[in-house]
Write a protein that holds these residues in place. Structure first.
Motif, short mmCIF file in Angstrom:
data_model
loop_
_atom_site.label_atom_id
_atom_site.label_comp_id
_atom_site.label_asym_id
_atom_site.label_seq_id
_atom_site.Cartn_x
_atom_site.Cartn_y
_atom_site.Cartn_z
N LEU A 200 -35.49 16.76 -18.72
CA LEU A 200 -35.47 18.20 -18.95
C LEU A 200 -35.80 18.57 -20.39
O LEU A 200 -35.80 19.76 -20.73
N VAL A 201 -36.11 17.56 -21.21
CA VAL A 201 -36.39 17.78 -22.63
C VAL A 201 -37.57 16.92 -23.04
O VAL A 201 -37.71 15.77 -22.59
N ARG A 202 -38.42 17.48 -23.92
CA ARG A 202 -39.50 16.72 -24.53
C ARG A 202 -39.28 16.69 -26.04
O ARG A 202 -39.12 17.73 -26.68
N VAL A 203 -39.23 15.48 -26.58
CA VAL A 203 -38.93 15.26 -28.00
C VAL A 203 -40.23 14.88 -28.71
O VAL A 203 -40.90 13.92 -28.33
N ARG A 204 -40.54 15.63 -29.74
CA ARG A 204 -41.77 15.41 -30.49
C ARG A 204 -41.57 14.29 -31.53
O ARG A 204 -40.57 14.27 -32.24
N VAL A 205 -42.54 13.40 -31.61
CA VAL A 205 -42.49 12.31 -32.59
C VAL A 205 -43.59 12.53 -33.61
O VAL A 205 -44.77 12.58 -33.27
N HIS A 206 -43.21 12.71 -34.87
CA HIS A 206 -44.15 12.87 -35.97
C HIS A 206 -44.33 11.53 -36.67
O HIS A 206 -43.46 10.67 -36.62
#
Length: 318
Positions: A200-206
């Protein structure tokens, strides 16, 4: 009063925060308030959000830069909802996040928090980096949580009861790393928890958010364990050694993929600390030996291991 307070800390995220907010506005559940706590931004975040503040779509609070824990704590203090959800200013929710978590809370009001699985994606390319399955974290998970260092829960996945946060306190503002674990540990010591068994969540990776595990980070995670051991004197010496050994080993492994002589020196020290806690821990010996593998080969092996662990599952394979 809104039923859910969504707390979004922000520091110089003008490039991303609108996307995060849009993912909240797209929720199928709409009885919420949004509290953005601007932690000393200097990139025009205030001007960007002014139209949303003017029309009452968000509440906006500014503070001198004090760190993400202080910003989240400010949001908790301002929250009027029965529940508090946290969203980092560069991450995204899927539309049913709140509705499905609230339904689980309604079925089991005794829970301390509800979480969910999450997927990571690369900020530059948009490439999917795999699903983090956190199904193991359900029910009574204390003290076993102290032994978990592999795949952890994520703050943007959390929906928490406000009364529990008021009872147990918020984030430790002295910790830059591990402050989320410290809060979860205090909650699961007192309450069962559960999850919606979906992403239910998308985590951005920089590039800049790749692991920056250095001596200060290790000290903060050690603080997490020291606090846990002090709060619960009934934890046996053998359990404490096991938890410490797992922590040292996990972060030694994390460093193995980063390359660099300084990283390898720290990885060797952590591997030896793990062996000091549990001398027969073969994984710690293997990590110590791996620090001697040439950097390019070690990086490739680490990448292969990550890809195997976090390969995106097919439909129904979570």
């Amino acid at each position: 009063m809104p039923r859910v307070s969504v707390v979004i800390p922000a520091h110089n995220r003008a490039d991303y925060i609108q996307q995060a907010l849009d993912s909240v506005f797209a929720q199928t559940y709409t009885d919420y308030e949004i509290i953005v706590v601007d932690d000393g931004s200097t990139d025009g975040t205030a001007a960007l959000l002014e139209p949303l503040v003017t029309r009452g779509a968000i509440r906006y609070e500014q503070q001198a830069q004090s760190g993400v824990s202080a910003a989240r704590n400010r949001g908790i203090a301002l929250a009027r909802g029965e529940y508090v959800a946290f969203l980092d200013s560069d991450d995204l929710w899927l539309p049913d996040k709140l509705s499905k978590q609230l339904a689980l809370f309604e079925a089991m009001p005794e829970l301390g928090f509800v979480h969910c699985h999450f997927a990571k994606f690369d900020d530059q390319t948009g490439a999917e980096l795999g699903v983090r399955n956190t199904r193991r974290y359900r029910g009574q998970i204390y003290p076993e949580l102290l032994l978990q260092w592999d795949t952890l829960m994520a703050t943007p996945c959390m929906l928490m009861r406000k009364d529990v946060l008021d009872e147990l306190g918020g984030y430790d503002e002295l910790m830059r790393w591990g402050e989320d674990l410290d809060l979860w540990r205090r909650i699961v010591q007192c309450y069962p928890v559960d999850l919606v068994d979906e992403v239910l969540v998308r985590v951005r990776v920089h590039a800049a958010s790749a692991s920056a595990l250095k001596a200060r980070a290790v000290a903060d995670f050690q603080r997490y364990l020291d606090k846990a051991f002090a709060d619960d004197p009934e934890l046996s010496p053998s359990f404490r050694r096991r938890a410490s050994a797992k922590m040292y080993l996990q972060f030694a492994r994390t460093l193995l993929g980063e390359g660099g002589a300084e990283d390898m020196r720290l990885a060797r020290r952590l591997s030896l600390r793990a062996l000091g806690q549990r001398p027969l821990q073969l994984d710690a010996l293997a990590a110590w030996l791996a620090t001697g593998i040439p950097g390019p080969l070690r990086a490739r092996l680490a990448a292969l291991a990550r890809n195997r662990r976090y390969a995106s599952p097919g439909e129904g394979e979570l």
